[in-house]
Design a protein around this motif. Structure first.
Motif, mmCIF file in Angstrom:
data_model
loop_
_atom_site.group_PDB
_atom_site.id
_atom_site.type_symbol
_atom_site.label_atom_id
_atom_site.label_comp_id
_atom_site.label_asym_id
_atom_site.label_seq_id
_atom_site.Cartn_x
_atom_site.Cartn_y
_atom_site.Cartn_z
ATOM 1 N N GLY A 15 0.773 -1.238 0.000
ATOM 2 C CA GLY A 15 0.000 0.000 0.000
ATOM 3 C C GLY A 15 0.803 1.286 0.000
ATOM 4 N N VAL A 16 2.063 1.229 -0.455
ATOM 5 C CA VAL A 16 2.887 2.440 -0.449
ATOM 6 C C VAL A 16 3.396 2.810 -1.850
ATOM 7 C CG1 VAL A 16 3.574 2.247 1.972
ATOM 8 C CG2 VAL A 16 4.930 1.073 0.224
ATOM 9 N N LEU A 17 2.795 2.222 -2.879
ATOM 10 C CA LEU A 17 3.253 2.466 -4.246
ATOM 11 C C LEU A 17 3.182 3.939 -4.616
ATOM 12 C CD1 LEU A 17 4.251 1.344 -6.957
ATOM 13 C CD2 LEU A 17 1.855 1.022 -7.589
ATOM 14 N N GLU A 18 2.044 4.562 -4.392
ATOM 15 C CA GLU A 18 1.879 5.965 -4.789
ATOM 16 C C GLU A 18 2.892 6.862 -4.088
ATOM 17 O OE1 GLU A 18 -1.556 9.354 -4.478
ATOM 18 O OE2 GLU A 18 -2.202 7.314 -5.007
ATOM 19 N N TYR A 19 3.067 6.664 -2.791
ATOM 20 C CA TYR A 19 4.040 7.488 -2.076
ATOM 21 C C TYR A 19 5.446 7.230 -2.619
ATOM 22 C CZ TYR A 19 6.656 10.069 1.284
ATOM 23 O OH TYR A 19 7.511 10.993 1.829
ATOM 24 N N ASN A 20 5.820 5.958 -2.755
ATOM 25 C CA ASN A 20 7.173 5.635 -3.192
ATOM 26 C C ASN A 20 7.465 6.161 -4.595
ATOM 27 O OD1 ASN A 20 7.657 4.512 -0.725
ATOM 28 N ND2 ASN A 20 7.585 2.395 -1.421
ATOM 29 N N GLN A 21 6.439 6.233 -5.446
ATOM 30 C CA GLN A 21 6.615 6.804 -6.782
ATOM 31 C C GLN A 21 6.952 8.292 -6.712
ATOM 32 O OE1 GLN A 21 2.804 5.558 -8.400
ATOM 33 N NE2 GLN A 21 3.814 4.092 -9.751
ATOM 34 N N SER A 22 6.554 8.954 -5.647
ATOM 35 C CA SER A 22 6.753 10.407 -5.527
ATOM 36 C C SER A 22 8.155 10.786 -5.029
ATOM 37 C CB SER A 22 5.704 11.001 -4.586
ATOM 38 O OG SER A 22 5.991 10.664 -3.231
ATOM 39 N N THR A 23 8.999 9.810 -4.737
ATOM 40 C CA THR A 23 10.288 10.090 -4.096
ATOM 41 C C THR A 23 11.438 10.364 -5.051
ATOM 42 O OG1 THR A 23 10.922 7.764 -4.025
ATOM 43 C CG2 THR A 23 9.673 8.634 -2.123
ATOM 44 N N ASN A 24 11.212 10.197 -6.328
ATOM 45 C CA ASN A 24 12.267 10.321 -7.339
ATOM 46 C C ASN A 24 13.330 9.234 -7.221
ATOM 47 O OD1 ASN A 24 11.155 12.581 -8.652
ATOM 48 N ND2 ASN A 24 12.011 13.928 -7.085
ATOM 49 N N ILE A 25 12.995 8.131 -6.557
ATOM 50 C CA ILE A 25 13.828 6.935 -6.555
ATOM 51 C C ILE A 25 13.143 5.968 -7.513
ATOM 52 C CG2 ILE A 25 14.717 5.000 -5.191
ATOM 53 C CD1 ILE A 25 14.499 6.845 -2.700
ATOM 54 N N PRO A 26 13.870 5.413 -8.474
ATOM 55 C CA PRO A 26 13.226 4.510 -9.429
ATOM 56 C C PRO A 26 12.567 3.306 -8.751
ATOM 57 C CG PRO A 26 15.467 5.037 -10.119
ATOM 58 C CD PRO A 26 15.300 5.584 -8.730
#
Length: 112
Positions: free
Chosen positions: A77-88
């Motif tokens: 459940g953290v895909l959207e947040y993790n996509q926002s970090t600029n880490i591939p």
């Protein structure tokens, strides 16, 4: 051995802190170090991004954090947040980062 890929699976912050410390130390000593955030460790990204963890931000700025697991981010459940970090986000092995891709490039795999 001059190339190390740390696969972080554990969501324990202290364990992840040691990955950061070791990756930074190796890089400071002229070695190549990469951090791959996998498994339950993907849930640490938001805590780290919202913290003042100097080791995390130093590793991120230096490009030592190679990627975050796409499948685990979605599953936990953290895909959207993790996509926002600029880490591939990577998922070349059934949605997960492939260890073989790193060994093919000469990296020694370390898992924690």
């Amino acid at each position: 051995m001059n190339k190390f890929a740390f696969f972080a699976f554990n969501s324990n912050m202290m364990c992840f802190q040691h990955i950061l410390l070791n990756a930074l130390d190796l890089a400071d000593k002229g070695k190549e170090a990469k951090i791959i955030i996998e498994g339950e460790a993907v849930t640490l990204v938001q805590k780290l991004e919202e913290s003042n963890n100097k080791h995390y931000f130093k590793a991120k700025e230096r490009g030592l954090i190679d990627c975050i697991c796409k499948a685990c981010s979605a599953s936990l459940g953290v895909l959207e947040y993790n996509q926002s970090t600029n880490i591939p986000l990577k998922g070349d092995m059934s949605g997960h980062p492939s260890m073989e891709a790193f060994t093919k490039q000469g990296y020694q795999i370390i898992t924690l």
